[in-house]
Motif scaffolding. Structure first.
Motif, PDB file in Angstrom:
ATOM      1  N   UNK A 167      78.930  30.342 -13.027  1.00 52.71           N
ATOM      2  CA  UNK A 167      80.133  30.068 -12.245  1.00 52.71           C
ATOM      3  C   UNK A 167      81.260  31.037 -12.583  1.00 52.71           C
ATOM      4  N   UNK A 168      81.447  31.315 -13.871  1.00 48.20           N
ATOM      5  CA  UNK A 168      82.504  32.243 -14.261  1.00 48.20           C
ATOM      6  C   UNK A 168      82.143  33.666 -13.854  1.00 48.20           C
ATOM      7  N   UNK A 169      80.924  34.094 -14.176  1.00 49.22           N
ATOM      8  CA  UNK A 169      80.526  35.472 -13.864  1.00 49.22           C
ATOM      9  C   UNK A 169      80.555  35.740 -12.368  1.00 49.22           C
ATOM     10  N   UNK A 170      80.050  34.806 -11.584  1.00 41.79           N
ATOM     11  CA  UNK A 170      79.977  35.018 -10.144  1.00 41.79           C
ATOM     12  C   UNK A 170      81.333  35.268  -9.522  1.00 41.79           C
ATOM     13  N   UNK A 171      82.324  34.479  -9.910  1.00 39.49           N
ATOM     14  CA  UNK A 171      83.648  34.638  -9.310  1.00 39.49           C
ATOM     15  C   UNK A 171      84.395  35.819  -9.900  1.00 39.49           C
ATOM     16  N   UNK A 172      84.293  36.030 -11.212  1.00 36.73           N
ATOM     17  CA  UNK A 172      84.915  37.213 -11.812  1.00 36.73           C
ATOM     18  C   UNK A 172      84.398  38.481 -11.138  1.00 36.73           C
ATOM     19  N   UNK A 173      83.090  38.561 -10.944  1.00 35.74           N
ATOM     20  CA  UNK A 173      82.514  39.772 -10.354  1.00 35.74           C
ATOM     21  C   UNK A 173      82.926  39.953  -8.898  1.00 35.74           C
ATOM     22  N   UNK A 174      82.996  38.863  -8.154  1.00 32.57           N
ATOM     23  CA  UNK A 174      83.406  38.972  -6.754  1.00 32.57           C
ATOM     24  C   UNK A 174      84.835  39.509  -6.639  1.00 32.57           C
ATOM     25  N   UNK A 175      85.735  38.993  -7.456  1.00 31.65           N
ATOM     26  CA  UNK A 175      87.120  39.473  -7.405  1.00 31.65           C
ATOM     27  C   UNK A 175      87.197  40.922  -7.877  1.00 31.65           C
ATOM     28  N   UNK A 176      86.445  41.238  -8.930  1.00 26.42           N
ATOM     29  CA  UNK A 176      86.510  42.583  -9.502  1.00 26.42           C
ATOM     30  C   UNK A 176      86.011  43.654  -8.551  1.00 26.42           C
ATOM     31  N   UNK A 177      85.113  43.315  -7.619  1.00 28.40           N
ATOM     32  CA  UNK A 177      84.604  44.327  -6.688  1.00 28.40           C
ATOM     33  C   UNK A 177      85.702  44.912  -5.808  1.00 28.40           C
ATOM     34  N   UNK A 178      86.815  44.223  -5.686  1.00 33.62           N
ATOM     35  CA  UNK A 178      87.942  44.741  -4.903  1.00 33.62           C
ATOM     36  C   UNK A 178      88.738  45.778  -5.683  1.00 33.62           C
ATOM     37  N   UNK A 179      88.397  45.967  -6.959  1.00 33.70           N
ATOM     38  CA  UNK A 179      89.177  46.847  -7.810  1.00 33.70           C
ATOM     39  C   UNK A 179      90.304  46.134  -8.523  1.00 33.70           C
ATOM     40  N   UNK A 180      90.398  44.816  -8.323  1.00 28.20           N
ATOM     41  CA  UNK A 180      91.472  44.038  -8.933  1.00 28.20           C
ATOM     42  C   UNK A 180      91.236  43.817 -10.422  1.00 28.20           C
ATOM     43  N   UNK A 181      92.331  43.644 -11.146  1.00 34.03           N
ATOM     44  CA  UNK A 181      92.248  43.153 -12.520  1.00 34.03           C
ATOM     45  C   UNK A 181      92.222  41.643 -12.443  1.00 34.03           C
ATOM     46  N   UNK A 182      91.091  41.047 -12.819  1.00 35.57           N
ATOM     47  CA  UNK A 182      90.899  39.603 -12.669  1.00 35.57           C
ATOM     48  C   UNK A 182      91.732  38.881 -13.722  1.00 35.57           C
ATOM     49  N   UNK A 183      92.523  37.891 -13.277  1.00 28.48           N
ATOM     50  CA  UNK A 183      93.479  37.236 -14.172  1.00 28.48           C
ATOM     51  C   UNK A 183      93.194  35.760 -14.378  1.00 28.48           C
ATOM     52  N   UNK A 184      92.977  35.021 -13.286  1.00 28.95           N
ATOM     53  CA  UNK A 184      92.943  33.560 -13.384  1.00 28.95           C
ATOM     54  C   UNK A 184      91.773  32.978 -12.599  1.00 28.95           C
ATOM     55  N   UNK A 185      91.268  31.852 -13.109  1.00 31.35           N
ATOM     56  CA  UNK A 185      90.215  31.097 -12.437  1.00 31.35           C
ATOM     57  C   UNK A 185      90.630  29.639 -12.310  1.00 31.35           C
ATOM     58  N   UNK A 186      90.113  28.996 -11.273  1.00 29.65           N
ATOM     59  CA  UNK A 186      90.123  27.537 -11.190  1.00 29.65           C
ATOM     60  C   UNK A 186      88.683  27.062 -11.276  1.00 29.65           C
ATOM     61  N   UNK A 187      88.495  25.808 -11.632  1.00 27.35           N
ATOM     62  CA  UNK A 187      87.132  25.269 -11.619  1.00 27.35           C
ATOM     63  C   UNK A 187      87.168  23.817 -11.172  1.00 27.35           C
ATOM     64  N   UNK A 188      86.248  23.468 -10.289  1.00 25.88           N
ATOM     65  CA  UNK A 188      86.101  22.099  -9.816  1.00 25.88           C
ATOM     66  C   UNK A 188      84.695  21.619 -10.100  1.00 25.88           C
ATOM     67  N   UNK A 189      84.569  20.436 -10.677  1.00 27.07           N
ATOM     68  CA  UNK A 189      83.268  19.855 -11.013  1.00 27.07           C
ATOM     69  C   UNK A 189      82.966  18.670 -10.116  1.00 27.07           C
ATOM     70  N   UNK A 190      81.762  18.623  -9.577  1.00 25.52           N
ATOM     71  CA  UNK A 190      81.230  17.417  -8.946  1.00 25.52           C
ATOM     72  C   UNK A 190      80.088  16.953  -9.832  1.00 25.52           C
ATOM     73  N   UNK A 191      80.254  15.781 -10.446  1.00 26.65           N
ATOM     74  CA  UNK A 191      79.309  15.248 -11.420  1.00 26.65           C
ATOM     75  C   UNK A 191      78.625  14.008 -10.873  1.00 26.65           C
ATOM     76  N   UNK A 192      77.350  13.879 -11.193  1.00 23.30           N
ATOM     77  CA  UNK A 192      76.596  12.700 -10.786  1.00 23.30           C
ATOM     78  C   UNK A 192      76.680  11.643 -11.890  1.00 23.30           C
ATOM     79  N   UNK A 193      76.912  10.430 -11.491  1.00 21.13           N
ATOM     80  CA  UNK A 193      76.915   9.318 -12.440  1.00 21.13           C
ATOM     81  C   UNK A 193      75.621   9.344 -13.276  1.00 21.13           C
TER      82      UNK A 193
END
Length: 341
Positions: free
Chosen positions: A74-100
């Motif tokens: 989850x972290x690598x996938x989003x960091x890499x997607x943002x970085x492909x634009x040439x941006x310096x990646x700064x911040x992430x959000x994360x949302x969890x859907x958990x099963x009982x």
């Protein structure tokens, strides 16, 4: 935390939810923005005037696999997607859907891995969300991440920038992630361990941009693999791309697994590789930068942009085989490996 599994009350908004947030998520992530406890994480952006943002959801099955787990993915996938634009990646959000009923120890492992990977990438997780659904309502754990980065002035990377004569590079061996996940899922045994390549590549991208300032574009060849990435470039730029099959780095065990399973390794997903297109006069510098960066030691030049598409063939991707013949490399049709990320 005394609870051994995730309970519906952990998504209730009350004391149990506060407990799982405090003792699982805040304990691991702990950024000042997150610890402030507000509904939104407020943080500074560099005054470039432009941001890059991406979001992705991760449903990989199984959530633990050789070389990583859904949290690292989850972290690598989003960091890499943002970085492909040439941006310096700064911040992430994360949302969890958990099963009982999901094991709390497994959740802790995933969250700790996310925190470690974010530190490796040099990014902060500044906001998040947790929802719990009834047993059978999800497959254990799903994660959504979004990322924000600052795009430096003058940087305009795009798959539409490719020009005839440009050189195509890949940062390492292909197919590792897809084969690692499917082997774990199906209980396949190989003579050599195959592990996922999931890795944050923002520092590698920064090194290439410094060495080759004329770089046209980057893209991580995830679902659909190298085949889909190159076809996307060809269509966006209206060009023909040719790659040398023998130049594409593939581990012998991954190649053997693909042959056994009937997969084209050029269509298999990767989660820690980067494709770059650069001007020919910067190819040597870009390759050296990749090989000098972490996760880029197996980087290779694999092909070229050979010309503009025409009315006969249009924009296309071709593979020159070891026999000297060529074949068309199409995008993946349908779903080769479901639940791969």
């Amino acid at each position: 935390m005394s609870d051994s599994t995730v309970l519906l009350g952990h998504g209730s908004g009350g004391q149990m939810m506060k407990r799982i947030i405090d003792e699982v998520f805040l304990d691991a992530f702990g950024s000042p923005e997150l610890l402030a406890g507000n509904d939104a994480g407020v943080a500074a952006l560099e005054p470039t005037g432009r941001i890059a943002m991406s979001t992705d959801s991760f449903v990989v099955s199984p959530p633990f696999f050789p070389g990583g787990n859904i949290g690292r993915l989850a972290v690598c996938g989003t960091v890499n997607d943002v970085a492909t634009s040439g941006a310096r990646v700064l911040y992430l959000s994360c949302g969890f859907i958990l099963e009982e009923g999901y094991p709390m120890d497994d959740l802790r492992r995933i969250v700790m891995t996310m925190a470690e990977t974010a530190r490796e990438a040099g990014v902060s997780i500044i906001t998040g969300d947790t929802k719990v659904v009834e047993r059978g309502g999800a497959d254990g754990v799903y994660i959504n991440t979004a990322g924000v980065g600052a795009v430096p002035a003058g940087v305009n990377l795009s798959g539409a920038n490719c020009q005839p004569g440009d050189v195509v590079l890949v940062s390492g061996t292909l197919g590792d992630h897809g084969i690692a996940v499917v082997s774990q899922r199906e209980g396949l045994a190989f003579s050599t361990d195959i592990v996922s390549d999931a890795a944050p590549l923002n520092h590698l991208i920064a090194a290439v941009m410094q060495a080759a300032p004329g770089v046209r574009c980057f893209r991580d060849p995830t679902r659909g693999g190298l085949a889909s990435t190159l076809n996307e470039f060809a269509e966006a730029s209206g060009v023909c791309i040719e790659i040398d099959e023998d130049a594409v780095p593939v581990r012998d065990e991954v190649r053997g697994a693909c042959e056994m399973l009937g997969y084209d390794v050029l269509q298999v997903a990767n989660e820690g590789k980067m494709v770059a297109v650069v001007p020919a006069d910067e190819a040597e510098a870009a390759l050296a930068a990749m090989r000098g960066a972490r996760y880029g030691e197996d980087a290779a030049v694999i092909g070229r942009v050979i010309g503009r598409g025409d009315a006969t063939v249009g924009a296309a991707v071709r593979v020159r085989t070891g026999w000297g013949s060529t074949r068309v490399l199409d995008m993946l049709v349908g779903e080769q490996l479901p639940r791969i990320c």
